[in-house]
Design an enzyme around this catalytic site. Sequence first.
Site, PDB file in Angstrom:
ATOM      1  CE1 TYR A 104      -1.603   3.392  -5.938  1.00 21.98           C
ATOM      2  CE2 TYR A 104      -1.746   2.971  -8.362  1.00 21.98           C
ATOM      3  CZ  TYR A 104      -0.933   3.290  -7.406  1.00 21.98           C
ATOM      4  OH  TYR A 104       0.349   3.334  -7.102  1.00 21.98           O
ATOM      5  CG  ASN A 127       3.976   1.894   2.362  1.00 15.58           C
ATOM      6  OD1 ASN A 127       4.280   1.733   3.678  1.00 15.58           O
ATOM      7  ND2 ASN A 127       4.393   1.064   1.296  1.00 15.58           N
ATOM      8  CB  CYS A 135       2.895   0.481  -2.106  1.00 15.29           C
ATOM      9  SG  CYS A 135       4.378   1.397  -1.732  1.00 15.29           S
ATOM     10  CG  HIS A 136       6.869  -3.256  -5.126  1.00 16.65           C
ATOM     11  ND1 HIS A 136       6.996  -3.281  -3.826  1.00 16.65           N
ATOM     12  CD2 HIS A 136       6.880  -4.482  -5.637  1.00 16.65           C
ATOM     13  CE1 HIS A 136       7.249  -4.590  -3.633  1.00 16.65           C
ATOM     14  NE2 HIS A 136       7.049  -5.183  -4.624  1.00 16.65           N
ATOM     15  CD  GLU A 163       7.517  -8.773  -5.850  1.00 14.17           C
ATOM     16  OE1 GLU A 163       6.311  -8.845  -6.356  1.00 14.17           O
ATOM     17  OE2 GLU A 163       7.715  -8.090  -4.798  1.00 14.17           O
TER      18      GLU A 163
END
Length: 236
Positions: A104, A127, A135-136, A163
Amino acid sequence: MEYRIFPSPLGHILIAQSELGISLIEYLERGRSLKASRLSREPGVEMVEGGEDLETACRDLLEYLHGRRRRFEWPLDLRLARSDFQRSVLQATSAVPYGAVVSYAGLAQKVGKASATRAVAQALRWNPLPIVIPCHRVIGTSGALTGYAGKKLGLKRDLLSLEGVPFTQEAGAPAIRHKAMYILYPGDREYCVPTCPSLDRRQPAPLTRFASREHAEAAGFVPCATCRPDLHPISR
């Protein structure tokens, strides 16, 4: 605005679009109808049930959730963003590559508001397009996961795990494994291993960390000429 509600591995998801593009992706918690959506409380929005375009968007989303898609080529409409600042945060977040994480604090620097870490976190809390605006992939500077879509921290970990992001437990909470991820600094084209001597005097906040060399190179970066991660990859 057109909408459809679809079942998914994450529960029921609403996808909505305007004439400009996809406007909302929403995890529905209380029911499976429009009444469970924030759109039912959004002033000035007329909702109608959509068709084939949204079916295609749903298929793309399911392909991502099953590991068969890494990016979305959708036009987006950010009119549901609450302010110009939130819009700038969302646009910066959309550039975080698949299989990578930023902090952040680092994102605050990217939008030119280095002291606004909390404001950045709050902007991402609302979001309107999770997953598509990823945003994850934004975490605490320490590497700890923090809030996602309200209180869906487990979902944030699931998406990052999909991912390939490696995790450990710190004080009973999930955190990324810093030493198992490759490093990229803003403005650099070369990614490094965490022990690269060129990184010793740098600060951690602006770092982008990649889960694998494959992800870093797919995003257009090349191995560092000093630490040679291509010849000396991180040992898992």
